[in-house]
Design a protein around this motif. Structure first.
Motif, PDB file in Angstrom:
ATOM      1  N   ASN A 198      13.536  23.386 -17.316  1.00 23.35           N
ATOM      2  CA  ASN A 198      13.500  24.170 -18.562  1.00 23.35           C
ATOM      3  C   ASN A 198      13.197  25.639 -18.306  1.00 23.35           C
ATOM      4  OD1 ASN A 198      13.947  21.812 -20.186  1.00 23.35           O
ATOM      5  ND2 ASN A 198      11.787  21.291 -19.912  1.00 23.35           N
ATOM      6  N   THR A 199      13.763  26.163 -17.233  1.00 27.10           N
ATOM      7  CA  THR A 199      13.623  27.578 -16.910  1.00 27.10           C
ATOM      8  C   THR A 199      15.014  28.155 -16.666  1.00 27.10           C
ATOM      9  OG1 THR A 199      13.314  26.984 -14.565  1.00 27.10           O
ATOM     10  CG2 THR A 199      11.326  27.359 -15.882  1.00 27.10           C
ATOM     11  N   PRO A 200      15.200  29.482 -16.779  1.00 29.95           N
ATOM     12  CA  PRO A 200      14.219  30.489 -17.161  1.00 29.95           C
ATOM     13  C   PRO A 200      13.808  30.333 -18.626  1.00 29.95           C
ATOM     14  CG  PRO A 200      16.211  31.483 -16.202  1.00 29.95           C
ATOM     15  CD  PRO A 200      16.532  30.064 -16.498  1.00 29.95           C
ATOM     16  N   PRO A 201      12.606  30.797 -18.974  1.00 30.03           N
ATOM     17  CA  PRO A 201      12.199  30.769 -20.379  1.00 30.03           C
ATOM     18  C   PRO A 201      13.058  31.717 -21.204  1.00 30.03           C
ATOM     19  CG  PRO A 201      10.610  31.987 -19.057  1.00 30.03           C
ATOM     20  CD  PRO A 201      11.565  31.365 -18.099  1.00 30.03           C
ATOM     21  N   ALA A 202      13.055  31.517 -22.506  1.00 35.48           N
ATOM     22  CA  ALA A 202      13.935  32.291 -23.390  1.00 35.48           C
ATOM     23  C   ALA A 202      13.684  33.792 -23.273  1.00 35.48           C
ATOM     24  CB  ALA A 202      13.756  31.817 -24.831  1.00 35.48           C
ATOM     25  N   TRP A 203      12.420  34.200 -23.202  1.00 30.81           N
ATOM     26  CA  TRP A 203      12.128  35.637 -23.155  1.00 30.81           C
ATOM     27  C   TRP A 203      12.706  36.277 -21.893  1.00 30.81           C
ATOM     28  CZ3 TRP A 203       9.499  37.508 -18.985  1.00 30.81           C
ATOM     29  CH2 TRP A 203       8.698  36.618 -18.266  1.00 30.81           C
ATOM     30  N   LEU A 204      12.692  35.532 -20.780  1.00 35.47           N
ATOM     31  CA  LEU A 204      13.218  36.076 -19.531  1.00 35.47           C
ATOM     32  C   LEU A 204      14.748  36.121 -19.573  1.00 35.47           C
ATOM     33  CD1 LEU A 204      12.727  37.169 -16.732  1.00 35.47           C
ATOM     34  CD2 LEU A 204      12.505  34.815 -15.886  1.00 35.47           C
ATOM     35  N   ARG A 205      15.366  35.088 -20.130  1.00 35.38           N
ATOM     36  CA  ARG A 205      16.825  35.114 -20.271  1.00 35.38           C
ATOM     37  C   ARG A 205      17.275  36.301 -21.112  1.00 35.38           C
ATOM     38  NH1 ARG A 205      16.169  29.555 -21.404  1.00 35.38           N
ATOM     39  NH2 ARG A 205      16.702  29.915 -23.588  1.00 35.38           N
ATOM     40  N   GLU A 206      16.512  36.594 -22.166  1.00 30.25           N
ATOM     41  CA  GLU A 206      16.871  37.718 -23.038  1.00 30.25           C
ATOM     42  C   GLU A 206      16.788  39.050 -22.303  1.00 30.25           C
ATOM     43  OE1 GLU A 206      14.217  37.310 -26.301  1.00 30.25           O
ATOM     44  OE2 GLU A 206      15.189  35.505 -27.102  1.00 30.25           O
ATOM     45  N   ARG A 207      15.767  39.225 -21.480  1.00 32.92           N
ATOM     46  CA  ARG A 207      15.628  40.481 -20.731  1.00 32.92           C
ATOM     47  C   ARG A 207      16.730  40.612 -19.683  1.00 32.92           C
ATOM     48  NH1 ARG A 207       9.084  41.329 -19.860  1.00 32.92           N
ATOM     49  NH2 ARG A 207       8.503  40.922 -22.034  1.00 32.92           N
ATOM     50  N   ILE A 208      17.058  39.523 -19.029  1.00 35.94           N
ATOM     51  CA  ILE A 208      18.140  39.562 -18.047  1.00 35.94           C
ATOM     52  C   ILE A 208      19.460  39.881 -18.742  1.00 35.94           C
ATOM     53  CG2 ILE A 208      19.477  38.170 -16.428  1.00 35.94           C
ATOM     54  CD1 ILE A 208      16.855  36.663 -15.796  1.00 35.94           C
ATOM     55  N   ALA A 209      19.699  39.246 -19.899  1.00 37.58           N
ATOM     56  CA  ALA A 209      20.938  39.498 -20.641  1.00 37.58           C
ATOM     57  C   ALA A 209      21.023  40.948 -21.085  1.00 37.58           C
ATOM     58  CB  ALA A 209      21.016  38.563 -21.846  1.00 37.58           C
ATOM     59  N   ALA A 210      19.895  41.514 -21.508  1.00 34.89           N
ATOM     60  CA  ALA A 210      19.890  42.913 -21.957  1.00 34.89           C
ATOM     61  C   ALA A 210      20.239  43.866 -20.825  1.00 34.89           C
ATOM     62  CB  ALA A 210      18.529  43.269 -22.554  1.00 34.89           C
ATOM     63  N   SER A 211      19.950  43.473 -19.577  1.00 34.22           N
ATOM     64  CA  SER A 211      20.230  44.354 -18.437  1.00 34.22           C
ATOM     65  C   SER A 211      21.720  44.477 -18.148  1.00 34.22           C
ATOM     66  CB  SER A 211      19.515  43.832 -17.188  1.00 34.22           C
ATOM     67  OG  SER A 211      20.150  42.661 -16.692  1.00 34.22           O
ATOM     68  N   LEU A 212      22.530  43.599 -18.715  1.00 35.04           N
ATOM     69  CA  LEU A 212      23.963  43.621 -18.424  1.00 35.04           C
ATOM     70  C   LEU A 212      24.644  44.883 -18.946  1.00 35.04           C
ATOM     71  CD1 LEU A 212      24.889  39.887 -19.119  1.00 35.04           C
ATOM     72  CD2 LEU A 212      24.255  40.966 -16.948  1.00 35.04           C
ATOM     73  N   THR A 213      24.020  45.523 -19.904  1.00 34.26           N
ATOM     74  CA  THR A 213      24.601  46.776 -20.419  1.00 34.26           C
ATOM     75  C   THR A 213      24.495  47.911 -19.402  1.00 34.26           C
ATOM     76  OG1 THR A 213      22.511  47.396 -21.465  1.00 34.26           O
ATOM     77  CG2 THR A 213      24.072  46.118 -22.790  1.00 34.26           C
ATOM     78  N   SER A 214      23.714  47.692 -18.327  1.00 35.86           N
ATOM     79  CA  SER A 214      23.510  48.735 -17.309  1.00 35.86           C
ATOM     80  C   SER A 214      24.270  48.471 -16.019  1.00 35.86           C
ATOM     81  CB  SER A 214      22.003  48.854 -16.996  1.00 35.86           C
ATOM     82  OG  SER A 214      21.245  49.105 -18.156  1.00 35.86           O
ATOM     83  N   LEU A 215      25.201  47.550 -16.051  1.00 39.24           N
ATOM     84  CA  LEU A 215      25.873  47.160 -14.813  1.00 39.24           C
ATOM     85  C   LEU A 215      26.771  48.258 -14.238  1.00 39.24           C
ATOM     86  CD1 LEU A 215      26.825  43.410 -15.389  1.00 39.24           C
ATOM     87  CD2 LEU A 215      24.841  44.376 -14.228  1.00 39.24           C
ATOM     88  N   ALA A 216      27.124  49.240 -15.039  1.00 41.80           N
ATOM     89  CA  ALA A 216      27.967  50.328 -14.517  1.00 41.80           C
ATOM     90  C   ALA A 216      27.209  51.219 -13.540  1.00 41.80           C
ATOM     91  CB  ALA A 216      28.513  51.159 -15.673  1.00 41.80           C
ATOM     92  N   ALA A 217      25.894  51.224 -13.636  1.00 40.80           N
ATOM     93  CA  ALA A 217      25.069  52.062 -12.753  1.00 40.80           C
ATOM     94  C   ALA A 217      24.651  51.274 -11.522  1.00 40.80           C
ATOM     95  CB  ALA A 217      23.835  52.542 -13.500  1.00 40.80           C
ATOM     96  N   TYR A 218      24.445  51.975 -10.407  1.00 39.13           N
ATOM     97  CA  TYR A 218      23.948  51.318  -9.210  1.00 39.13           C
ATOM     98  C   TYR A 218      22.501  50.854  -9.436  1.00 39.13           C
ATOM     99  CZ  TYR A 218      27.998  52.838  -6.536  1.00 39.13           C
ATOM    100  OH  TYR A 218      29.273  53.006  -6.083  1.00 39.13           O
ATOM    101  N   PRO A 219      22.111  49.744  -8.815  1.00 44.70           N
ATOM    102  CA  PRO A 219      20.746  49.237  -9.009  1.00 44.70           C
ATOM    103  C   PRO A 219      19.695  50.242  -8.540  1.00 44.70           C
ATOM    104  CG  PRO A 219      22.148  47.566  -7.991  1.00 44.70           C
ATOM    105  CD  PRO A 219      22.920  48.850  -7.958  1.00 44.70           C
TER     106      PRO A 219
END
Length: 609
Positions: free
Chosen positions: A292-313
């Motif tokens: 039952n992982t990742p927890p919902a809050w962590l999935r949401e933060r990871i999903a939100a990071s997808l808007t930054s994929l155009a930039a280098y890490p």
């Protein structure tokens, strides 16, 4: 369960109920309330006991002070002489009342006749109990009644202790009781261990005026090579102890076998647990990732990071977060694409001349060293010694030593002092702590230590947070070692979503969630070990501390195939140096899954006649 003077019974019962729910128990499992003798007549406590239909146990301050507690506090120590009345009372009552219970193993014919893992019939007391101070609800204040054989006292079982919010209070004994008695649960004194087999299950929990803790009784008889216990009905669940079951192997002395030849043996170092479940829909006990992982809050933060994929890490924020979490400067931190990448970097970048890997353990370090052209020596710990480390077994001229803590697959947690004893000037000591966050309090961890020469600590976020597909971990070491390894990394080795995950998992809230999960794993692991102890054919490695257990069954490879046919995947043990076809590793799961697995194991063993 203890309370401040004047606290109503309702507040006491509310906290007791919360602790019982955390342990998967019910009010009907409570056998007694225990506290300081001076508090035993407190109206709120006696009323709570009357509601539960149980007696109140009273212990003197001296008796409680003699009990070692895992979560000490200064305030109750100053007030009462013990660092936690709740935990001390729970452990003391668990150990003493447990003497009237019984521990036993079911034979094959008895197991075959069980329907739905039925409980035992009433056990008979084996030894006379030591009378404890008790006050029965409704009795005149000061009335003394002997505890132990009296069934209403819940002879042998699980206990919940509580004190005041300063920990100067009482404790509730929760018995893992049957219709006409209780069963002893296998265990031994150790970290969180109490007198005569008391073991802490749930540490002290507090409300405004009440404190509660939960302990269990787990008898150990030295003449038994695999102490047993009966399973309760599925509706109850069964809790043994927080980490540490009694030894299943004799431990006459600490030794290890040293083998410094290049290995071309049959151990498949590239085989991992995911291969057990890749192509079939099986219940997964082979992979050590928390369910039952990742927890919902962590999935949401990871999903939100997808808007930054155009930039280098950009790993600076995540690196700083890891450094702050371990109270280190950022130049002592290296973020990696999981612990596996860290092993490859170490193998390729460090100028090791005589590397040694302590086995059985995760095989990727040796595989990476071999791939980099190194001749790898092995120190093979022995099952006869419980797979415990003897630092003197590692050769003095080894300039790179790799060991896991807690070790995969043995689940053994080595003392930090034993690991530090391996350090030498001119030697790199690599400690793989991929599973340490599944250990309550991360005890025995070396992360954050800067006083150990050549120390490298590896961590993974894969197991606790369910990020195996994201690949994120980190390495802690001296700045010069970090710089050497960083030069061997490719550019932008960790993706933006993984960096966001790393930073998020370092927050206070995330660390608190991981700590809670570690305690829950301890309870569920105890439940699994108690069930396995019922089988004469099964021996488990003592004192398991990780989110998995290692067990030995003659012909385990055949049993594993039968389990697959019954819908369960277990991790084969023969790919780990030091183990053979008679070993299996099981991931700890929730008790519903565990109960289903134990039934399947029963069937798998019966298939062999």
């Amino acid at each position: 369960m203890g309370a401040r003077p004047g606290v109503p019974a309702d507040e006491i019962l509310a906290l007791v109920g919360a602790v019982l729910r955390e342990a998967g128990l019910r009010r009907t499992d409570v056998a007694s309330l225990a506290t300081l003798a001076a508090r035993a007549a407190e109206p709120g406590i006696t009323e709570a006991a009357r509601t539960l239909g149980v007696p109140v146990r009273g212990y003197t301050a001296g008796e409680l002070a003699a009990v070692r507690v895992p979560h000490p506090s200064a305030l109750p120590l100053a007030a009462t002489g013990t660092a936690s009345v709740a935990e001390a009372a729970a452990l003391l009552a668990a150990g003493r009342s447990g003497r009237t219970g019984r521990s036993g193993r079911a034979g094959r014919s008895e197991r075959a006749g069980r329907a739905g893992l039925r409980p035992d019939t009433a056990p008979a007391p084996e030894t006379p109990p030591r009378p404890d101070t008790m006050i029965r609800p409704g009795a005149t204040t000061g009335t003394r009644v002997a505890a132990g054989a009296d069934g209403s006292a819940g002879s042998g079982g699980v206990e919940v202790g509580s004190g005041t919010d300063a920990d100067a209070g009482a404790d509730v004994q929760v018995g893992a009781g049957m219709a006409a008695g209780t069963v002893g649960v296998a265990g031994a004194v150790g970290s969180g261990g109490g007198p005569a087999g008391g073991r802490l299950l749930v540490p002290k929990r507090k409300s405004r005026r009440v404190t509660c803790a939960l302990a269990a009784f787990m008898p150990f008889r030295p003449n038994e090579d695999a102490p047993g216990a009966r399973l309760l009905p599925l509706a109850h669940g069964y809790i043994a102890g927080e980490p540490g079951s009694p030894p299943s192997f004799p431990t006459p002395h600490a030794t290890a076998d040293m083998d410094l030849h290049t290995h071309t043996d049959a151990h498949d170092l590239r085989h991992h647990g995911d291969a057990e479940v890749r192509d079939e829909k099986l219940i997964d006990l082979a992979v050590n990732v928390r369910t039952n992982t990742p927890p919902a809050w962590l999935r949401e933060r990871i999903a939100a990071s997808l808007t930054s994929l155009a930039a280098y890490p950009d790993g600076r924020a995540a690196r700083a977060a890891v450094a702050e979490r371990h109270d280190l400067p950022p130049n002592r931190v290296l973020l990696t694409a999981g612990a596996a990448e860290a092993f490859v970097l170490l193998a390729r970048a460090l100028p090791a001349r005589r590397p040694v890997v302590v086995h059985p353990q995760f095989t990727e370090p040796e595989a990476a060293l071999r791939d980099a052209g190194h001749e790898v020596g092995r120190v093979v710990l022995r099952s006869e010694d419980g797979f415990r480390l003897d630092p003197s077994a590692v050769p003095e001229d080894a300039d790179l030593v790799v060991i896991g803590n807690p070790t995969n697959p043995t689940s053994v947690l080595h003392p930090a002092a034993s690991l530090v004893a391996l350090a030498r000037p001119g030697r790199t000591l690599v400690v793989d702590e991929a599973f340490i966050d599944a250990v309550p309090g991360e005890r025995e961890s070396l992360a954050g230590r800067t006083d150990v020469p050549g120390l490298v600590v590896l961590r993974s976020l894969t197991k606790t947070w369910g990020l195996a597909g994201l690949r994120i971990g980190y390495l802690l070491a001296a700045p010069e070692t970090i710089a050497l390894l960083e030069r061997a990394q490719p550019l932008w080795p960790v993706s933006t979503p993984a960096l966001v995950a790393a930073e998020s998992c370092m927050s206070r809230g995330a660390l608190a969630e991981a700590e809670h999960a570690a305690h829950r794993i301890g309870v569920e692991r105890a439940h699994l070990l108690a069930g396995l102890a019922e089988f004469d054919e099964v021996a488990t490695v003592p004192e398991a501390a990780g989110p998995f257990v290692l067990l030995r069954i003659e012909g385990a490879d055949t049993v594993r195939e039968r389990l697959r046919a019954l819908g369960f995947a277990a991790r084969r043990g023969d790919t780990f140096p030091g183990l053979d076809r008679n070993w299996l590793r099981l991931a700890v799961r929730d008790r519903v899954t565990t109960n289903r697995f134990l039934q399947a194991l029963d069937q798998a063993l019966l298939m062999g006649g």
